[in-house]
Design an enzyme around this catalytic site. Sequence first.
Site, PDB file in Angstrom:
ATOM      1  N   SER A 122      50.542  42.805  40.538  1.00  0.00           N
ATOM      2  CA  SER A 122      50.692  42.052  41.789  1.00  0.00           C
ATOM      3  C   SER A 122      52.090  41.485  41.991  1.00  0.00           C
ATOM      4  O   SER A 122      52.470  41.168  43.104  1.00  0.00           O
ATOM      5  CB  SER A 122      49.656  40.933  41.843  1.00  0.00           C
ATOM      6  N   LYS A 163      40.819  41.195  49.443  1.00  0.00           N
ATOM      7  CA  LYS A 163      42.173  41.537  49.872  1.00  0.00           C
ATOM      8  C   LYS A 163      42.098  42.603  50.973  1.00  0.00           C
ATOM      9  O   LYS A 163      41.810  42.261  52.114  1.00  0.00           O
ATOM     10  CB  LYS A 163      42.990  41.955  48.655  1.00  0.00           C
ATOM     11  N   HIS A 169      44.498  45.068  43.681  1.00  0.00           N
ATOM     12  CA  HIS A 169      45.498  45.529  44.650  1.00  0.00           C
ATOM     13  C   HIS A 169      45.439  47.035  44.876  1.00  0.00           C
ATOM     14  O   HIS A 169      46.316  47.614  45.516  1.00  0.00           O
ATOM     15  CB  HIS A 169      46.909  45.114  44.210  1.00  0.00           C
TER      16      HIS A 169
HETATM   17  C1  LIG Z   1      43.673  38.613  43.507  1.00  0.00           C
HETATM   18  C2  LIG Z   1      43.417  39.208  42.172  1.00  0.00           C
HETATM   19  C3  LIG Z   1      42.204  39.011  41.511  1.00  0.00           C
HETATM   20  C4  LIG Z   1      41.146  38.092  42.049  1.00  0.00           C
HETATM   21  O1  LIG Z   1      40.482  38.625  43.158  1.00  0.00           O
HETATM   22  P1  LIG Z   1      39.815  37.631  44.218  1.00  0.00           P
HETATM   23  O2  LIG Z   1      38.800  38.459  44.899  1.00  0.00           O
HETATM   24  O3  LIG Z   1      40.903  37.136  45.106  1.00  0.00           O
HETATM   25  O4  LIG Z   1      39.204  36.513  43.423  1.00  0.00           O
HETATM   26  C5  LIG Z   1      42.008  39.656  40.307  1.00  0.00           C
HETATM   27  N1  LIG Z   1      42.955  40.470  39.768  1.00  0.00           N
HETATM   28  C6  LIG Z   1      44.135  40.677  40.381  1.00  0.00           C
HETATM   29  C7  LIG Z   1      45.132  41.596  39.758  1.00  0.00           C
HETATM   30  C8  LIG Z   1      44.413  40.052  41.592  1.00  0.00           C
HETATM   31  O5  LIG Z   1      45.595  40.247  42.187  1.00  0.00           O
END
Ligand SMILES: *Cc1c(COP(=O)(O)O)cnc(C)c1O
Length: 400
Positions: free
Chosen positions: A187, A246, A215
């Site tokens: 990320s 996301k 992602h």
């Molecule tokens: C955002 C994210 C999460 C968590 O996901 P949510 O649905 O927002 O709780 C887990 N792993 C990674 C790599 C992320 O970027």
Amino acid sequence: MTALTRTDRLGFLEGELKDLYEQGFVWRPRILEGEQRARARFDGQEVVNLSSNNYLGLTNHPRLRESAKRAIDRYGAGAGAVRPIAGTMTLHRELEEKLARFKGVEATLVFQSGFAANLGAIQTLMGKGDAIYSEELNHGSIIDGCRLSGSEILRWPHRNADALRRLCKESRQKYRRALLVTDAVFSMDGDIAPLKELASIAEEFDLIFMVDDAHASGVLGRGGRGSADHFGLHGRVDLQMGTLSKALGAMGGYIAGSKNLIEFLIQKARPWLLSTAHPPAVVAAAIASVEILESPEGERLVAKLWENANYFKQELKKLGFNTGASETPITPVIVGSSQNAKELARRLFAEGVFAQEIVFPMVAREKARVRTIVTAMHTKEDLDFALNAFKKVGKELELM
Ligand SMILES: *Cc1c(COP(=O)(O)O)cnc(C)c1O
């Protein structure tokens, strides 16, 4: 001190906060006024938004809105119970079945968030006497899941499959079971894990293989089916974690895998067992998302996302910026010191571009950056506007 004297038992926080401020980075969240769009209003200013994970623009898609509204009318505002007792509605089952078909797996289990999915799955599956081979830049929810499991945590260097293989050679036989876990798309850097090599290593050393597709969901693979689909690894990844929060525009996370895996998580995964089920509106919105991704419209949105991502990255490079090893819609502009990153982000915002600075301790001290995220909703005009701002401010700060 008499019994009636009031003492501030949280007085120490003042000192702790002072230390935090002196270390140089504190969160002061900008306030989004209105919808999460490619052009949005934050803190009273209209900006080109390069900070959201709304990759496909689904948060404001008419079909998601309509589905959510209909679900409220039909099923109410809340689920009113945890999933294992009385909170599993027909909608929750429908979402899990749709997701299983979409991902091409036997079964899926939806958690309240991606964070909860990682935490719940890792903590449940692994225990004392086991080993977890965890990539050094893994997301915090993976790290916390590893810690809660009580397993030995063995970290290996970023995207370095050879180093992982060496680590496995010298350590694997000391442990009962072992898990190999990595983010698919990182990320902070927008680079991609070498999943083919990792899948081979998992087979060679008998490691349960888990990939975090937060992602990659809605971004990689056909119609956004994720990293396993992208690399042709169907059947070789034991746990695919995905998010609905996301690119899918709603909220939630899931684990996709075998029937036995999902049945075991249903019996044991604490966030799933102990925290109330998603409200109907959220589930209905997620169902609509999966349906869109399975349709030609989904494929068009994913194609547009990549067209925008490739254009923006290529133009940033042409301007002379260091974009690291990014291969995805996340493109960092690496500028060295925290001071540079903060100043770049501040001036970009003044020019009408919102891109978040990412500094130590989120990334290494000398690799501070401004992170850009493009979506399918950005027009060429939006992207050119942002590129012009980068050019202007980058020159002023002598960053290229
Ligand atoms: C955002 C994210 C999460 C968590 O996901 P949510 O649905 O927002 O709780 C887990 N792993 C990674 C790599 C992320 O970027």
